[in-house]
Structure formats: structure tokens, C-alpha cells
Motif scaffolding. Structure first.
Motif, PDB file in Angstrom:
ATOM      1  N   PHE A 126      52.298  41.478  49.940  1.00  0.00           N
ATOM      2  CA  PHE A 126      52.722  42.871  49.759  1.00  0.00           C
ATOM      3  C   PHE A 126      51.573  43.722  49.213  1.00  0.00           C
ATOM      4  CE2 PHE A 126      54.321  45.996  46.644  1.00  0.00           C
ATOM      5  CZ  PHE A 126      55.062  46.826  47.487  1.00  0.00           C
ATOM      6  N   LEU A 127      50.889  43.198  48.204  1.00  0.00           N
ATOM      7  CA  LEU A 127      49.757  43.924  47.630  1.00  0.00           C
ATOM      8  C   LEU A 127      48.629  44.075  48.648  1.00  0.00           C
ATOM      9  CD1 LEU A 127      49.614  42.246  44.097  1.00  0.00           C
ATOM     10  CD2 LEU A 127      50.347  44.576  44.599  1.00  0.00           C
ATOM     11  N   ASN A 128      48.330  43.000  49.347  1.00  0.00           N
ATOM     12  CA  ASN A 128      47.236  43.009  50.323  1.00  0.00           C
ATOM     13  C   ASN A 128      47.473  44.029  51.432  1.00  0.00           C
ATOM     14  OD1 ASN A 128      46.203  41.833  53.139  1.00  0.00           O
ATOM     15  ND2 ASN A 128      44.774  41.186  51.535  1.00  0.00           N
ATOM     16  N   LYS A 129      48.695  44.141  51.864  1.00  0.00           N
ATOM     17  CA  LYS A 129      49.029  45.014  52.992  1.00  0.00           C
ATOM     18  C   LYS A 129      49.095  46.483  52.582  1.00  0.00           C
ATOM     19  CE  LYS A 129      52.680  45.871  56.404  1.00  0.00           C
ATOM     20  NZ  LYS A 129      54.010  45.427  56.911  1.00  0.00           N
ATOM     21  N   ASN A 130      49.537  46.757  51.378  1.00  0.00           N
ATOM     22  CA  ASN A 130      49.886  48.136  51.005  1.00  0.00           C
ATOM     23  C   ASN A 130      48.954  48.808  50.006  1.00  0.00           C
ATOM     24  OD1 ASN A 130      52.580  48.504  52.431  1.00  0.00           O
ATOM     25  ND2 ASN A 130      52.967  46.618  51.288  1.00  0.00           N
ATOM     26  N   PHE A 131      47.979  48.076  49.469  1.00  0.00           N
ATOM     27  CA  PHE A 131      47.133  48.642  48.422  1.00  0.00           C
ATOM     28  C   PHE A 131      45.666  48.305  48.644  1.00  0.00           C
ATOM     29  CE2 PHE A 131      51.299  48.238  46.541  1.00  0.00           C
ATOM     30  CZ  PHE A 131      51.437  49.409  45.812  1.00  0.00           C
ATOM     31  N   TYR A 132      44.827  49.297  48.379  1.00  0.00           N
ATOM     32  CA  TYR A 132      43.417  49.044  48.133  1.00  0.00           C
ATOM     33  C   TYR A 132      43.255  48.810  46.640  1.00  0.00           C
ATOM     34  CZ  TYR A 132      42.499  51.045  52.777  1.00  0.00           C
ATOM     35  OH  TYR A 132      42.480  51.298  54.117  1.00  0.00           O
ATOM     36  N   VAL A 133      42.141  48.202  46.289  1.00  0.00           N
ATOM     37  CA  VAL A 133      41.907  47.925  44.879  1.00  0.00           C
ATOM     38  C   VAL A 133      40.437  48.172  44.543  1.00  0.00           C
ATOM     39  CG1 VAL A 133      41.424  45.461  45.235  1.00  0.00           C
ATOM     40  CG2 VAL A 133      42.308  46.230  43.033  1.00  0.00           C
ATOM     41  N   SER A 134      40.206  48.684  43.345  1.00  0.00           N
ATOM     42  CA  SER A 134      38.886  48.681  42.738  1.00  0.00           C
ATOM     43  C   SER A 134      39.070  48.131  41.324  1.00  0.00           C
ATOM     44  CB  SER A 134      38.270  50.080  42.737  1.00  0.00           C
ATOM     45  OG  SER A 134      36.890  50.010  42.418  1.00  0.00           O
ATOM     46  N   ALA A 135      38.034  48.242  40.507  1.00  0.00           N
ATOM     47  CA  ALA A 135      38.150  47.697  39.151  1.00  0.00           C
ATOM     48  C   ALA A 135      37.147  48.361  38.239  1.00  0.00           C
ATOM     49  CB  ALA A 135      37.919  46.184  39.160  1.00  0.00           C
ATOM     50  N   GLU A 136      37.491  48.415  36.961  1.00  0.00           N
ATOM     51  CA  GLU A 136      36.522  48.779  35.922  1.00  0.00           C
ATOM     52  C   GLU A 136      35.618  47.565  35.737  1.00  0.00           C
ATOM     53  OE1 GLU A 136      34.040  49.897  33.529  1.00  0.00           O
ATOM     54  OE2 GLU A 136      35.496  51.477  34.016  1.00  0.00           O
ATOM     55  N   MET A 137      34.348  47.733  36.088  1.00  0.00           N
ATOM     56  CA  MET A 137      33.446  46.581  36.152  1.00  0.00           C
ATOM     57  C   MET A 137      32.655  46.345  34.859  1.00  0.00           C
ATOM     58  SD  MET A 137      33.805  45.096  39.163  1.00  0.00           S
ATOM     59  CE  MET A 137      32.388  44.622  40.179  1.00  0.00           C
ATOM     60  N   HIS A 138      32.991  47.059  33.808  1.00  0.00           N
ATOM     61  CA  HIS A 138      32.511  46.714  32.476  1.00  0.00           C
ATOM     62  C   HIS A 138      33.610  45.891  31.817  1.00  0.00           C
ATOM     63  CE1 HIS A 138      29.479  50.302  32.162  1.00  0.00           C
ATOM     64  NE2 HIS A 138      29.090  49.360  32.985  1.00  0.00           N
ATOM     65  N   PHE A 139      33.360  44.617  31.637  1.00  0.00           N
ATOM     66  CA  PHE A 139      34.338  43.727  31.019  1.00  0.00           C
ATOM     67  C   PHE A 139      34.064  43.689  29.517  1.00  0.00           C
ATOM     68  CE2 PHE A 139      34.336  41.001  35.150  1.00  0.00           C
ATOM     69  CZ  PHE A 139      34.852  42.076  35.847  1.00  0.00           C
ATOM     70  N   THR A 140      35.095  43.959  28.728  1.00  0.00           N
ATOM     71  CA  THR A 140      34.911  44.127  27.288  1.00  0.00           C
ATOM     72  C   THR A 140      35.706  43.093  26.501  1.00  0.00           C
ATOM     73  OG1 THR A 140      36.679  45.775  27.252  1.00  0.00           O
ATOM     74  CG2 THR A 140      34.436  46.580  27.552  1.00  0.00           C
ATOM     75  N   CYS A 141      35.382  42.966  25.200  1.00  0.00           N
ATOM     76  CA  CYS A 141      35.973  41.898  24.392  1.00  0.00           C
ATOM     77  C   CYS A 141      37.376  42.225  23.897  1.00  0.00           C
ATOM     78  CB  CYS A 141      35.074  41.572  23.215  1.00  0.00           C
ATOM     79  SG  CYS A 141      35.033  42.844  21.916  1.00  0.00           S
TER      80      CYS A 141
END
Length: 405
Positions: A126-141
């Protein structure tokens, strides 16, 4: 899968110029990196260009990486292809917090808990078909003082995905669930999602001062300068002045694009007459006072004399550009006696910058970007060198690379 990597420097700051296009194994999901994303498109950032060129500061940073080579890339648009069982409920909770625009998607989630959604056999599909995704690429503690007080963007333990660990210049990448940003198909074009990380830097800059009715000087008409110009105008800025250094034989009209997206006055400060025109115009338009705010986006110390001469007493300087080396500055006369506020801008505020960016894109910024022509190149990942050279030579603004083509 094919991937674009940079080998870890062994004797920094010495480093080689260029990148390596090699075969890498497909990553696996783990509890720490539980979401696997298939990359559709990814943007070349100024940081990536610095790594390509072997910039000293980036060599020092990447010399600490644990792996001998790192897949670059931190701007991307993709689709979720797999989720580790440990993170499905967290991703479902993220979906439930999102206001869905498509009625069919809203109907699918209505009345269900996160656990019920996560347990569905078709959840990932469902997610794969209906959504694009990006991300906040600064991973924090999430534990240090900065993280606890709403300043995750300056977490002292930040991991930069695509710099300190494998990133998006490849077919598949794994990320933490708590950094995901979901977009319904049709909500934002994937080519724009591909560099929202960069647009977010401009949004963060504009969030850092009261812009309504203010005069603004933007030094540098690269992507960051142009995006911040468009965003500032949308947020109610007054007159905007923008500068760049334009070579005589340049084929790319950056200052013309600046006019399209909101600049009131543009100046080629690579020529003495351009510098003179900038000073005269600012004096005329501000009653010899100077601009209220400066966005320093050029990342060159040559711009600093311009910004300190142009900003009014009591004004604000917001600095995003990253200059190399050091600069001698007369703090007494140029900063203290002028009562200036100077602020460094790094990354995006997590996640309020993303929320404001989504709102701005839905209310006109998408159309502004698409008609401006800032996306100058879209290339297969294998043709990366063409894209990097175009940026280095001033023949590109935003270059998108597409794996699997």
C-alpha cells in the motif's frame, strides 16, 4: 546494484578528485535502519560537489568513517520497498498523523490503529503504490541538550547520511523510520521531492528572521540563493536584491531566473560596474540605510565585504554558504558598533522546516520552481560526471541523477 562512492581519505586533507561508480551489495533492513527505500531520483548537492573535488574540510570529516568507501547522496525521492517488522507500527503511526488528501487512501486508514495497519499483509505494498518518500538525512541522538530543546539540526552527534554512512546514489538505501517524510502520489512532483533536503535549507534560512516587508540582499544565485529568494517572496518579503558572479561566456542566466522567482534587482558583481550598481541601488531603495537582512549563500569570502557594506545598522546576516579557509574581520567596526545579529544556518529544523516546506509547495512554490528552470539536468546515475562538471563549470543549477536508467 550500482553505486557512486568516495573512498575514505587515508592522509587528510590529501584526497583525490572524482568518484567511483562500482557494484555494491543491496543493503538489508535492520532494527537500526529498518526501512528500505528504492531510489527514484537523487539530487547533487554542493556538499557532494565538495566531496567530488576533494575539499579539505570534507576530507577531515569523512576520514572518520568506519567503512573504506561510502555511497554518497542525501537528497532523494523514492518508494518504500521493505520494512523490518520492528518498525512497521512506527511507520503506520507516521501515516496516521498525516492528513491524507486522497479519499481512497483516507478510507483505507480510517478507523484503524497503527498496530492494525502494520499487521496488514498489504501494508508495505500500500505504501509503495501510493506514496513517495524522502527523509531527514541528519540522524540525531535525541538525547543531547540540543535535541531535547528543539534544536536537533545542531545535534552534537549528528550522522550525515550520504557522508558518514551509505546514502542515496544507488538503487536501494536503508534509513531509520523516525526520519521518513511521506508524500501522496500527486501531492508533490517527484523531481521536487528529490531535492527537498536542499529546498529545506532555504526554508530554514527564511524561518530565522522576520521577513515581512523587509529588504533582503541575497549573495549567490546558485540553488540555495534562488530557492531562498522564492521562499522569502512567498513569505512576504519586501524588495529583494540578489548578486552573483557571472562569467562573460556563461550559457546559464542565473540572474534571469532570479527575476522569474521574485528578485526585484539583480547584479553581476563580478564586474566593477555591477558592484557600483548594487551599492547605488541599495542606497536609493533604502534611503541610504542599507538592507534589513542578508542571506549569505555564495560561500565565498569575496562576498563578505559586500554584505557588511550593504546591511544596515541593527540588521541581520544569515549565513548558509560554506567558505574555505579563514578571513580577517574587523569585529569592532563591522559587527559590534553596527549592532548586527549574525546567525549560522545548518540543515533543517526537524521537522518544522519540513512542515512549512510542504505547506509552501502546496501553495505556489511548486509552480514557481517548475517554471523557473532551476532543474537544469536529469541524468542516469552512470552519467554522474557530466552533472558534476556542469555544476563545477557554472552550467547547471540543480542536477538530478536517476539510478536504474
Amino acid at each position: 546494484m550500482k553505486a557512486l562512492v568516495k573512498k575514505r581519505p587515508t592522509n587528510p586533507p590529501a584526497w583525490y578528485v572524482g568518484l567511483d561508480y562500482i557494484d555494491k551489495p543491496e543493503p538489508s533492513v535492520t532494527p537500526e535502519r529498518p526501512v528500505k527505500v528504492q531510489i527514484i531520483s537523487t539530487g547533487i548537492c554542493g556538499t557532494d560537489v565538495g566531496i567530488y573535488q576533494g575539499k579539505d574540510s570534507l576530507a577531515q570529516s569523512m576520514a572518520k568513517n568506519k567503512d573504506e568507501e561510502t555511497i554518497l547522496g542525501h537528497e532523494f525521492c523514492g518508494r518504500i520497498s521493505e520494512i523490518h517488522d520492528s518498525a512497521k507500527t512506527e511507520v503506520a503511526s507516521l501515516l496516521l498523523r498525516k492528513k491524507l488528501l486522497n479519499k481512497k487512501l483516507a478510507d483505507y486508514v480510517e478507523g484503524k490503529t497503527a498496530k492494525q495497519l502494520a499487521s496488514g499483509a498489504d501494508f508495505v505494498e500500500f505504501l509503495n503504490k501510493n506514496f513517495y518518500v524522502s527523509a531527514e538525512m541528519h540522524f540525531t541522538c535525541l538525547e543531547c541538550l540540543q535535541c531535547r530543546t528543539g534544536h536537533q539540526h545542531v545535534c552534537k552527534k549528528t550522522i550525515g547520511k550520504g557522508i558518514h554512512e551509505d546514502g542515496a546514489y544507488t538503487d536501494f538505501m536503508v534509513v531509520p523510520a523516525n526520519r521518513l517524510v511521506l508524500f501522496e502520489v500527486g501531492e508533490v512532483p517527484p523531481e521536487i521531492i528529490s531535492f527537498m533536503d536542499a529546498i529545506g535549507n532555504g526554508v530554514h534560512t527564511c524561518q530565522s528572521a522576520d521577513l515581512v516587508g523587509r529588504t533582503i540582499l541575497i549573495t549567490g544565485a546558485g540553488l540555495q540563493g534562488l530557492m531562498s529568494c522564492a521562499i522569502a517572496k512567498q513569505l512576504g518579503a519586501g524588495k529583494i536584491f540578489i548578486t552573483d558572479v557571472i562569467p562573460d561566456k556563461a550559457s546559464l542566466d542565473k540572474l534571469g531566473i532570479a527575476k522569474k522567482i521574485g528578485a526585484d534587482f539583480t547584479f553581476n558583481v563580478g564586474k566593477p560596474e555591477g558592484l557600483a550598481a548594487l551599492r547605488e541601488t541599495i542606497a536609493k531603495e533604502t534611503d541610504n540605510t542599507g538592507v534589513d537582512i542578508v542571506f549569505e549563500m555564495a560561500g565565498h569570502y569575496s562576498a563578505y565585504n559586500v554584505i557588511f557594506d550593504s546591511v544596515r545598522m541593527g540588521g541581520t546576516i544569515l549565513m548558509l554558504g560554506l567558505p574555505a579557509g579563514k578571513l580577517e574581520l574587523d569585529f569592532s567596526n563591522q559587527v559590534i558598533f553596527k549592532g548586527l545579529t549574525i546567525k549560522g544556518i545548518y540543515g533543517r529544523r526537524v521537522f518544522d522546516t519540513w512542515d512549512l516546506m510542504r505547506y509552501l509547495l502546496a501553495n505556489g512554490l511548486t509552480e514557481t520552481i517548475l517554471r523557473s528552470g532551476v532543474i537544469t539536468h536529469q541524468l542516469p546515475l552512470a552519467e554522474y560526471d557530466q552533472g558534476f562538471q556542469a555544476l563545477i563549470n557554472g552550467q547547471a543549477i540543480k542536477v538530478l541523477l536517476k539510478p536504474g536508467i
